[in-house]
Design a protein around this motif. Structure first.
Motif, PDB file in Angstrom:
ATOM      1  N   GLU A 150      -0.923  -6.342  -3.971  1.00  0.00           N
ATOM      2  CA  GLU A 150      -0.057  -7.113  -3.087  1.00  0.00           C
ATOM      3  C   GLU A 150      -0.076  -6.591  -1.655  1.00  0.00           C
ATOM      4  N   LEU A 151      -0.342  -5.302  -1.486  1.00  0.00           N
ATOM      5  CA  LEU A 151      -0.432  -4.714  -0.151  1.00  0.00           C
ATOM      6  C   LEU A 151      -1.838  -4.829   0.431  1.00  0.00           C
ATOM      7  N   GLY A 152      -2.802  -5.241  -0.387  1.00  0.00           N
ATOM      8  CA  GLY A 152      -4.176  -5.409   0.089  1.00  0.00           C
ATOM      9  C   GLY A 152      -4.929  -4.097   0.249  1.00  0.00           C
ATOM     10  N   ILE A 153      -4.574  -3.099  -0.578  1.00  0.00           N
ATOM     11  CA  ILE A 153      -5.266  -1.816  -0.550  1.00  0.00           C
ATOM     12  C   ILE A 153      -5.712  -1.476  -1.970  1.00  0.00           C
ATOM     13  N   SER A 154      -6.521  -0.442  -2.099  1.00  0.00           N
ATOM     14  CA  SER A 154      -6.971  -0.055  -3.434  1.00  0.00           C
ATOM     15  C   SER A 154      -5.903   0.777  -4.138  1.00  0.00           C
ATOM     16  N   ASN A 155      -5.976   0.786  -5.455  1.00  0.00           N
ATOM     17  CA  ASN A 155      -5.066   1.588  -6.259  1.00  0.00           C
ATOM     18  C   ASN A 155      -5.233   3.069  -5.925  1.00  0.00           C
ATOM     19  N   VAL A 156      -6.466   3.497  -5.695  1.00  0.00           N
ATOM     20  CA  VAL A 156      -6.748   4.888  -5.344  1.00  0.00           C
ATOM     21  C   VAL A 156      -6.079   5.238  -4.014  1.00  0.00           C
ATOM     22  N   GLN A 157      -6.174   4.329  -3.057  1.00  0.00           N
ATOM     23  CA  GLN A 157      -5.560   4.563  -1.747  1.00  0.00           C
ATOM     24  C   GLN A 157      -4.043   4.703  -1.884  1.00  0.00           C
ATOM     25  N   LEU A 158      -3.416   3.812  -2.653  1.00  0.00           N
ATOM     26  CA  LEU A 158      -1.970   3.899  -2.856  1.00  0.00           C
ATOM     27  C   LEU A 158      -1.615   5.208  -3.556  1.00  0.00           C
ATOM     28  N   SER A 159      -2.401   5.592  -4.537  1.00  0.00           N
ATOM     29  CA  SER A 159      -2.157   6.851  -5.242  1.00  0.00           C
ATOM     30  C   SER A 159      -2.207   8.038  -4.276  1.00  0.00           C
ATOM     31  N   ARG A 160      -3.148   8.022  -3.360  1.00  0.00           N
ATOM     32  CA  ARG A 160      -3.247   9.107  -2.375  1.00  0.00           C
ATOM     33  C   ARG A 160      -2.037   9.134  -1.444  1.00  0.00           C
ATOM     34  N   TYR A 161      -1.556   7.944  -1.052  1.00  0.00           N
ATOM     35  CA  TYR A 161      -0.352   7.898  -0.220  1.00  0.00           C
ATOM     36  C   TYR A 161       0.839   8.485  -0.989  1.00  0.00           C
ATOM     37  N   GLU A 162       0.974   8.079  -2.258  1.00  0.00           N
ATOM     38  CA  GLU A 162       2.121   8.511  -3.052  1.00  0.00           C
ATOM     39  C   GLU A 162       2.060   9.997  -3.419  1.00  0.00           C
TER      40      GLU A 162
END
Length: 133
Positions: A24-36
């Motif tokens: 929904e944010l238009g990013i990869s799951n890996v990218q979101l995981s790195r942010y979190e």
């Protein structure tokens, strides 16, 4: 609490999986995981997208306030609402939004904010581009 912890907390509060939120944010799951996990810091544009998506403020995400409801997002100007109203009243689109006019004001505001989010997200997209790019 770190930025990553706050991002994860907000995502979980809305019952979203990392995969759903990333799509929904238009990013990869890996990218979101790195942010979190605080392995990566979002740029200002991405921070703004997180704040809008998670219905909070960048100040909260950055730890400048502990109030997640301190939403600094201002409603769009009335001309933005007229575009939205025109869109939902179009017979081709109206079936999808038929409940809008009878919805509680809080739901209407959420739909308007989502509309604004989509307009910003899709700005500059060219024919043939994949949605969200």
């Amino acid at each position: 609490m770190t930025l990553g912890t706050r991002l994860r907390e907000r995502r979980e509060r809305f019952g979203k999986t990392q995969l759903d939120a990333a799509r929904e944010l238009g990013i990869s799951n890996v990218q979101l995981s790195r942010y979190e996990s605080d392995g990566r810091k979002p740029d200002p544009e991405m921070l703004g997208r997180f704040a809008e998506y998670y219905r909070t403020s960048a100040d909260y995400l950055l730890g400048l306030t502990d109030d997640p409801t301190a939403d600094t997002y201002a409603p769009p100007p009335s001309e933005g609402y007229s575009d939205f109203e025109r869109f939902i009243n179009d017979p081709e689109h109206g079936a999808f939004f038929k409940e809008f006019l009878n919805a509680p004001e809080e739901s209407k505001e959420e739909m308007r904010r989502f509309w604004e989010y989509l307009q910003v997200r899709e700005r500059g997209r060219k024919p043939g581009d994949r949605q969200g790019e």
